[in-house]
Design a protein around this motif. Sequence first.
Motif, PDB file in Angstrom:
ATOM      1  N   SER A 166       0.831  -1.412  -0.080  1.00 26.85           N
ATOM      2  CA  SER A 166       0.024   0.057   0.016  1.00 26.85           C
ATOM      3  C   SER A 166       0.871   1.423   0.026  1.00 26.85           C
ATOM      4  N   ALA A 187       1.800   0.770  -5.731  1.00 19.40           N
ATOM      5  CA  ALA A 187       0.318   1.048  -5.349  1.00 19.40           C
ATOM      6  C   ALA A 187      -0.101   2.628  -5.656  1.00 19.40           C
ATOM      7  N   PHE A 213      -3.219   3.517  -7.858  1.00 14.12           N
ATOM      8  CA  PHE A 213      -4.088   4.374  -7.107  1.00 14.12           C
ATOM      9  C   PHE A 213      -3.499   5.748  -6.420  1.00 14.12           C
ATOM     10  N   ARG A 235      -5.760   1.240   0.195  1.00 17.15           N
ATOM     11  CA  ARG A 235      -5.088   0.395  -0.695  1.00 17.15           C
ATOM     12  C   ARG A 235      -4.684  -1.057  -0.214  1.00 17.15           C
ATOM     13  N   SER A 259      -5.742  -4.798  -2.018  1.00 16.22           N
ATOM     14  CA  SER A 259      -4.708  -5.883  -2.032  1.00 16.22           C
ATOM     15  C   SER A 259      -5.336  -7.152  -1.508  1.00 16.22           C
TER      16      SER A 259
END
Length: 759
Positions: free
Chosen positions: A415, A420, A424, A432, A436
Motif C-alpha cells: 500500500s 500502489a 491508485f 490500498r 490488495s
Amino acid sequence: MAFIAETIATELGVASTQVSAALELLAAGNTVPFVSRYRKEATGGLDDAQLRHIEERNAYLTELAERKEAVLAAIEEQGALTDALRREITEAETKARVEDLYLPFKKRRTTKADIAREAGLEELTQLLVDDPSADPEALASRFTTEGFADVKAALDGARAILVDRFTTDADLVGEVRERFYATGTMRSAPVEGKETEGAKFRDYFDFSEPFATLPSHRILALLRGEAEGVLTLTLDPGEDALYEGMIAQRFDLDVHSSAWLAKAVRWGWRTKLQVSSTLDTRTRLRDKAEQGALEVFRTNLRDVLLAAPAGQRATLALDPGYRNGVKCAVVDGTGKVLATTIVYPHQPQNRWSEAVSELSTLAATHGVELIAVGNGTASRESEKLAGEIADLIAEAGGARPTPVVVSESGASVYSASEIAAAEFPDMDVSLRSAVSIARRLQDPLAELVKVDPKSIGVGQYQHDVNQAALASTLDNVVEDAVNSVGVDLNTASVPLLERVSGVTPTIAKNIVDYRDEKGSFGSRAELTKVARLGPKAFEQAAGFLRIRGGDNPLDASAVHPEAYPVVERIAAATGCATAALIGNSAVLARLNPQQFADDTFGVPTVTDIIAELDKPGRDPRPEFVTATFKEGVNTVADLTPGMILEGTVTNVAAFGAFVDVGVHQDGLVHVSAMSKRFVADPHEVVRSGQVVTVKVLDVDVERQRIGLSLRLDDDPSAPRRSRGAEKKKHGKNPRKAPRGRGEATGSMAEALKKAGFGN
C-alpha cells in the motif's frame, strides 16, 4: 565447458549432452521457463529446478576454473609449477582445495618464518626434526645470529619455520579442516548478566551439538544470539591430541622422543590450524544455514504464490482494525475497484449496526460473492462482522457471500509502494491495503508479485542470510511460478508482466501503454507492434501470454506460436478445424505424437501440444478451499487441549509448521507430531496455504504458545519426549548429545519458537 557439463551431469544424474545443451541455450539468452517448457528436445526434458541448478553450478564451476588458471599462472611465474602440482590443481573440485594448494606460493607479508629462514635457521629446524634425541638448546647455540641473538630466539625461529610447514601443507590443512568439521561440536552459553534480557535464547544457554547434525535454523539462531551479545559460542574440535597426532604423522615427527617437537606441534595446532579451521567451520556452517533458509523460503514462497485462486468473483475486502476502523474495498471480478469506505464496528466506537448496514448495502449493490477478511488485529471480530453481513444478504433473498480469512502479510508494504501509488494515486494508503487483500483472494499470484517477496512472511531468519542470494533465489521462484501459470495479456499489470519470460520492465510498461492506447490485444502476433518487443523477446514470452476470446483460439493456450504448424498438421490429419480440436478428448486421445514429430518438434513437444489442446490454458494451481474457524474460539485463552480445529498453514520450517487456527497467534505442529511415520522434511506433509485439521496438545496463555498435532488420535495428556527421556538415551548431559528432529523439550508449542519467522 565439457568438464563443467560432465560435473553437473553427474550431480543431477543426467547425460552430459543434456547439460551441455542447456548451458548453450541459457548462454544464448534463453530463460529457464522458456527452455524448460519449449526446448525439451534439446535438453532431454530437464525441468526448471534442474535448470536452476545448472545455472548456479555453472557460475561456481566457471569461477573455479578461472581461479585455477590464475593460480597456475602465478605458480608458473615463480618457476615452481611441477607436473604433479599442475595435475592436483587441475583436478581440484573446490575453491578451498585450490587455495590450499596455492598456500606455499601465495604472495604474503614477510612472516617470522621468512625472517628465520633468511637468518639461516632452516638448518636448525631440520636438525631438530632429524635428531629428536638431541639437546635443542645445544643445537640452537650454534645458530644464534643477528635478530636471533640467544638460544630462545633461535628456537622460536625454528618453531616458526616448522609451523609454517604445517600451515602451508595443502593435504594436512585440508585433512585437519575436514576432521574438525566432521567431528567437532558447537557449544553455547549465556553471556554473564544477559540471561534475563536474552530469555528468548534460553534453549541455548547450555547447548551442545555436533557441527555435522546442526540444522540450519539452529545455526542461524545461535549466530543471531551471538550477534545480539546474548550467547558465547565455542567451536570445540574435540581432543587436541588427535589433531596433534595428525600433524606429527604427516611430517614424521618423533614427538615422543622430543619435548621440543611435541610443543612445536601443539603450538602449530592451537595458534594456527585450530584458528583457521574454526574460521572455516564458521563459514561452512553459515553457508549451510543460509542454503537451508533459502530452500525453506523458496519452497514456502512457491506454495504461497501458487495457492488456489478464488477466481473472478466480486469481492468485498475488510482490513481489520480497532481505533482506526475497518478499511473496506469492493472490487469486481477483474480486480477493478468499485467502492471504498471505512467503518468503525469495534471498540472504542462500537458502531456495529451502522457498519453492518453500510457494508451489506455495498455487497448487495455490487453482487459480492466473497468477503475477504485480513488476518491481522481484530480479524476474528471482523470475521464475525462478515458473517453477519453474509447472513443478512441471504435473509433478504440474495446469494450468501462466502467469508474467507486472508493473510495480509505484505499488504501494508504494497500500500505504501510506488506500484500502489501508480495504481491508485488518489486513494488513501490505508484503503490500498484493503484492495490488495481482495485481489490476493481472487488471484494470489497476480497480486503478490507486487510485493517484495521478503515481506510476504514465509521466510526463516531472512534478514540474517546473504541478501543478494536471497533476492536472486526469490526472483527465480516468482519467475518460475508466473510462467508455470501463464498471464492474461489483456488484464495483467506491469509488475506481473515483468515476471514473464523475456519481458523487461520497459517492455512490460510498453505492453500496458499499447493496451491503454489501442485496446485489448486480438492476437499474440499483435505483440510485435509493441515498442522494444523484438523477435527474441517475442520468442521467449509469447507462449506464456494468453489471449482469451481472441482471433486464434490457440492464443489462449500454452502452445507456442512457433508450434502452430504442428496443430495445423493435426487438424488436417483428423479432419477437424483447430477450434473443434480444442477440448475434443475423444479425438486427441487417439493421436500418436510420433506421427506429427519432425526435425524441429520432437515427440516431447508434440505430446505437450496434444495435452494442451485437451485442456487449453489449464491452471496448475489447486482447487480453492477455505478453513472454517471454530465459533467462540477467538483468543489463545479460548483454546483447551484436545480441541479439534481447522486451520491454514502459514509457514513451514525445518522443524515443523505454523498453523493459523483463528486466535491471532499461530500454533506449531512440530515435525514429530506430523505423522505416525518418521518425517525428514515437513514439506513432505504440508505446504504453506494448505487447509489442515489439527488437535490442540498444549496451550501456554502467558507466553502465547500453542502446541498442535496433525495426528488427531494423539493424547494431549500423554507425556511427550522430554529432557529426562533424553538423558536416559544419551547419558548424563543431554546437551552434549546429538539432537534429532523429533526432539521436544517441554511443551510442543515451545519447540524452537526462536526460529525467527517473520523477523
